[in-house]
Design a protein around this motif. Structure first.
Motif, mmCIF file in Angstrom:
data_model
loop_
_atom_site.group_PDB
_atom_site.id
_atom_site.type_symbol
_atom_site.label_atom_id
_atom_site.label_comp_id
_atom_site.label_asym_id
_atom_site.label_seq_id
_atom_site.Cartn_x
_atom_site.Cartn_y
_atom_site.Cartn_z
ATOM 1 N N VAL A 99 0.811 -1.212 0.000
ATOM 2 C CA VAL A 99 0.000 0.000 0.000
ATOM 3 C C VAL A 99 0.851 1.272 0.000
ATOM 4 O O VAL A 99 0.544 2.228 -0.724
ATOM 5 C CB VAL A 99 -0.990 0.000 1.177
ATOM 6 C CG1 VAL A 99 -1.716 1.349 1.283
ATOM 7 C CG2 VAL A 99 -2.007 -1.133 1.009
ATOM 8 N N VAL A 103 0.458 4.244 -2.804
ATOM 9 C CA VAL A 103 0.103 5.632 -2.500
ATOM 10 C C VAL A 103 1.105 6.584 -3.145
ATOM 11 O O VAL A 103 0.728 7.604 -3.735
ATOM 12 C CB VAL A 103 0.058 5.858 -0.974
ATOM 13 C CG1 VAL A 103 -0.089 7.342 -0.656
ATOM 14 C CG2 VAL A 103 -1.092 5.074 -0.356
ATOM 15 N N ALA A 136 -7.264 -4.092 0.094
ATOM 16 C CA ALA A 136 -6.682 -2.896 0.712
ATOM 17 C C ALA A 136 -6.121 -1.962 -0.349
ATOM 18 O O ALA A 136 -6.259 -0.733 -0.254
ATOM 19 C CB ALA A 136 -5.584 -3.296 1.693
ATOM 20 N N GLU A 137 -5.503 -2.526 -1.368
ATOM 21 C CA GLU A 137 -4.945 -1.708 -2.444
ATOM 22 C C GLU A 137 -6.050 -1.050 -3.261
ATOM 23 O O GLU A 137 -5.976 0.134 -3.594
ATOM 24 C CB GLU A 137 -4.046 -2.571 -3.338
ATOM 25 C CG GLU A 137 -2.759 -3.018 -2.648
ATOM 26 C CD GLU A 137 -1.959 -3.990 -3.484
ATOM 27 O OE1 GLU A 137 -0.713 -4.001 -3.369
ATOM 28 O OE2 GLU A 137 -2.580 -4.772 -4.261
ATOM 29 N N ASP A 139 -9.142 -0.380 -2.292
ATOM 30 C CA ASP A 139 -9.812 0.624 -1.460
ATOM 31 C C ASP A 139 -8.968 1.893 -1.349
ATOM 32 O O ASP A 139 -9.497 3.012 -1.367
ATOM 33 C CB ASP A 139 -10.086 0.060 -0.065
ATOM 34 C CG ASP A 139 -11.159 -1.017 -0.077
ATOM 35 O OD1 ASP A 139 -11.902 -1.108 -1.074
ATOM 36 O OD2 ASP A 139 -11.236 -1.773 0.910
ATOM 37 N N THR A 140 -7.665 1.718 -1.226
ATOM 38 C CA THR A 140 -6.761 2.864 -1.123
ATOM 39 C C THR A 140 -6.799 3.701 -2.392
ATOM 40 O O THR A 140 -6.898 4.933 -2.338
ATOM 41 C CB THR A 140 -5.315 2.394 -0.871
ATOM 42 O OG1 THR A 140 -5.253 1.707 0.381
ATOM 43 C CG2 THR A 140 -4.353 3.579 -0.842
ATOM 44 N N LYS A 143 -10.087 5.620 -2.764
ATOM 45 C CA LYS A 143 -10.137 6.787 -1.892
ATOM 46 C C LYS A 143 -9.338 7.942 -2.485
ATOM 47 O O LYS A 143 -9.781 9.101 -2.475
ATOM 48 C CB LYS A 143 -9.604 6.425 -0.503
ATOM 49 C CG LYS A 143 -9.616 7.575 0.499
ATOM 50 C CD LYS A 143 -9.068 7.141 1.847
ATOM 51 C CE LYS A 143 -9.061 8.312 2.831
ATOM 52 N NZ LYS A 143 -8.504 7.899 4.151
ATOM 53 N N LYS A 144 -8.162 7.623 -3.013
ATOM 54 C CA LYS A 144 -7.305 8.659 -3.590
ATOM 55 C C LYS A 144 -7.968 9.315 -4.802
ATOM 56 O O LYS A 144 -7.958 10.543 -4.947
ATOM 57 C CB LYS A 144 -5.956 8.068 -3.980
ATOM 58 C CG LYS A 144 -5.029 7.784 -2.807
ATOM 59 C CD LYS A 144 -4.609 9.088 -2.154
ATOM 60 C CE LYS A 144 -3.656 8.866 -1.009
ATOM 61 N NZ LYS A 144 -3.276 10.147 -0.336
#
Length: 306
Positions: A99, A103, A136-137, A139-140, A143-144
């Motif tokens: 993650v 990011v 998790a990736e 979702d991240t 969000k971004k």
């Protein structure tokens, strides 16, 4: 000259007409195919290949300008794997969850989103899903993208075909139908001098500090301007792997200039080609083309496609 009418595996019609690479050419299919499709369908999707900083910019500033097209939305295709690579993950480690590097690498996507926003079109981000992508990736990244003002969609077309891209299609239609006051615009106007057009692309799209050109190159720009070609758009030849001319400079580089090696006039096509860095204008193709594996068996069935 007639576009080739083909179809997808599920029967969706498509025109295949011209496919120049956007790292060394304009990267768009023909105006004829696009206008024909627009006369036959409610929604038309056209690809502008090899990076939004190349294909999309050229589609907007060259093709749309020449053909009088006003696109209603833009779709940026990305992958978690590519963004992790932009964040510093080694190619051998891309299938492992990471993650933090995602990011970091997602800033590359952010710049593409911001760039397309300069053309006044709503942006939809389609994340091509790989089996190695973790929740998790995903979702991240979702969000971004939301923070950056674009629509995010997970596309599973590779695994599920049309059903896997249904949501993407619905979001694109939503972006189009919800755009009640289209504000499509070019990055630069026809009347801007050729040198200034190239400088605008370099600074506004690549985020370079400026251009690095010899006296002879600057004179070439001026000569074309004086010969009456100043109204033409710019077609940049540049590596598709980076915003810079260095294929290894991933992410969102800053503090660099764009070295201009050569300037060519394509008077018939209607643009000026600016060759940067060490890019080769002869496309790199495999030694063994895919066509060698394609055949028709005794029952008339095509084999070797997949």
């Amino acid at each position: 000259l007639a576009p080739n009418l083909v179809q997808t595996l599920e029967g969706t019609p498509a025109f295949i007409h011209g496919g120049p690479f956007a790292n060394i050419a304009h990267g768009c299919n023909s105006v004829l195919a696009t206008k024909l499709a627009l006369g036959l369908a409610d929604y038309v999707v056209t690809e502008a290949g090899f990076g939004a900083d190349l294909g999309a910019e050229k589609f907007f500033d060259i093709k749309c300008r020449k053909a009088g097209l006003k696109p209603d939305a833009a779709v940026i295709v990305c992958t978690v794997r590519a963004l992790k690579m932009h964040g510093g993950t080694a190619k051998t480690e891309l299938t492992k969850e990471n993650v933090p590097t995602l990011v970091k690498g997602a800033e590359n996507l952010r710049q593409h989103i911001e760039n397309l926003g300069k053309f006044g079109v709503p942006v939809v981000v389609a994340m091509n899903h790989f089996v190695s992508d973790t929740q998790a990736e995903v979702d991240t990244l979702k969000k971004k993208v939301a923070e950056w003002g674009a629509t995010f969609v997970v596309s599973e077309g590779w695994a599920k075909g049309g059903e896997g891209t249904r949501t993407l299609a619905e979001r694109v239609i939503g972006a189009i139908d919800g755009n009640h006051a289209p504000k499509f615009k070019f990055l630069y106007e026809d009347g801007l001098p050729l040198w200034d057009k190239m400088h605008t692309i370099a600074t506004q799209i690549y985020r370079a500090d400026g251009l690095d050109a010899s006296v002879a190159i600057k004179k070439r720009f001026q000569t074309l301007q004086e010969q009456g070609y100043g109204h033409l758009p710019i077609c940049v030849a540049k590596t598709q792997y980076s915003f810079t001319t260095d294929a290894n400079a991933l992410g969102t580089p800053r503090g660099f200039t764009i070295p201009v090696r050569e300037v060519r006039l394509s008077a018939g096509a209607g643009f000026v080609v600016v060759i940067t860095g060490d890019i080769m204008t002869m496309p790199g193709l495999p030694k063994a083309p895919a066509a060698e594996k394609i055949d028709i068996d005794s029952s008339g069935r095509v084999v070797g496609l997949f």
